[in-house]
Scaffold this motif. Sequence first.
Motif, mmCIF file in Angstrom:
data_model
loop_
_atom_site.group_PDB
_atom_site.id
_atom_site.type_symbol
_atom_site.label_atom_id
_atom_site.label_comp_id
_atom_site.label_asym_id
_atom_site.label_seq_id
_atom_site.Cartn_x
_atom_site.Cartn_y
_atom_site.Cartn_z
ATOM 1 N N THR A 132 -27.339 -39.393 -24.297
ATOM 2 C CA THR A 132 -27.610 -40.544 -25.156
ATOM 3 C C THR A 132 -28.659 -40.197 -26.205
ATOM 4 N N TRP A 133 -29.727 -39.535 -25.788
ATOM 5 C CA TRP A 133 -30.747 -39.102 -26.740
ATOM 6 C C TRP A 133 -30.149 -38.197 -27.816
ATOM 7 N N ARG A 134 -29.369 -37.213 -27.401
ATOM 8 C CA ARG A 134 -28.806 -36.247 -28.355
ATOM 9 C C ARG A 134 -27.911 -36.943 -29.382
ATOM 10 N N LEU A 154 -38.397 -42.214 -35.921
ATOM 11 C CA LEU A 154 -38.876 -42.912 -34.730
ATOM 12 C C LEU A 154 -38.268 -42.311 -33.466
ATOM 13 N N LEU A 155 -36.975 -42.071 -33.478
ATOM 14 C CA LEU A 155 -36.319 -41.451 -32.325
ATOM 15 C C LEU A 155 -36.900 -40.070 -32.029
ATOM 16 N N ARG A 166 -37.317 -39.290 -20.525
ATOM 17 C CA ARG A 166 -36.664 -39.505 -19.235
ATOM 18 C C ARG A 166 -36.064 -40.903 -19.116
ATOM 19 N N LEU A 167 -36.384 -41.764 -20.083
ATOM 20 C CA LEU A 167 -35.878 -43.133 -20.060
ATOM 21 C C LEU A 167 -34.654 -43.267 -20.962
ATOM 22 N N MET A 168 -33.931 -44.348 -20.785
ATOM 23 C CA MET A 168 -32.743 -44.605 -21.598
ATOM 24 C C MET A 168 -33.170 -45.232 -22.926
ATOM 25 N N PRO A 169 -32.883 -44.591 -24.060
ATOM 26 C CA PRO A 169 -33.207 -45.202 -25.350
ATOM 27 C C PRO A 169 -32.123 -46.197 -25.754
ATOM 28 N N PHE A 178 -36.735 -49.151 -24.529
ATOM 29 C CA PHE A 178 -36.425 -48.205 -23.458
ATOM 30 C C PHE A 178 -36.098 -48.952 -22.162
ATOM 31 N N SER A 179 -35.381 -48.238 -21.284
ATOM 32 C CA SER A 179 -34.943 -48.845 -20.038
ATOM 33 C C SER A 179 -34.989 -47.830 -18.911
ATOM 34 N N THR A 180 -35.213 -48.337 -17.694
ATOM 35 C CA THR A 180 -35.159 -47.481 -16.512
ATOM 36 C C THR A 180 -33.760 -47.425 -15.923
#
Length: 244
Positions: A132-134, A154-155, A166-169, A178-180
């Motif tokens: 997701t980050w990539r 920002l990202l 390590r969190l979900m963006p 962000f989310s766990t």
Amino acid sequence: MDFGVGLGEGPWGDDGALGAVLGRTADGLGLALPESDGKRCRGAEYVDARNGRRAIVCPPGREHRALLVYLKDNGTPLAWGWTADLVDVVRAAAAWTGGAGLEETRARAPFIRFRPWALVHEREPFGRVELTWRVKLDRVHIPPYDRHPRPHALLAAAYAQPVLRRLMPVNSHFNLWFSTGVEQPWRTRLGYTICPYDEGLYGVRYQGALVTRTETPEEAVAVVVAALPEGLGPAEPRVSGHAP
């Protein structure tokens, strides 16, 4: 400008026109394309359900007098490219939906572009969070997201922080939070939201209320990190949350 083989000034505003031209081009080349799923009236979309491959073809627009092609693998955009050549479009779509890899697809249709991370993912898939980050970080290279450098900055600043990486963006109207959780991130929302277009600055907000504004994305990210709970683990598929 040379519009390539068969493109010309066709009636691209007509529903199904592009798909019809691509179909005739494929027949002339002796190539097979999957049936279009019919979701795009002015464009064309080819899906092979067996391998999760999808090729999306968008018609020419006002800014680009060429076709835009996206290649996705199980919903993940991995490659794209502009071309005015219908033959190249068909070759790319046929190769990709037929199971060819990124490098083989580009060999058949040289207009196709992809970033180094996509090759790495193709060979050894990333986990859900890293992928997701990539994808989000890569959007600065892909139209129409290439028009928005502030959200990308920002990202990039957030990704540089190990605890956030390590969190979900999650993005909403270019705002970042962000989310766990992985599968339902809105249920495990964590901490502050950063708004890259807040009065010309980077606004840090909590439930809509302004916490502070900063001049740089790095400063905004630092505010978010400082407010995170201690001992925060990586985002997980199960539903679990932490208080902001």
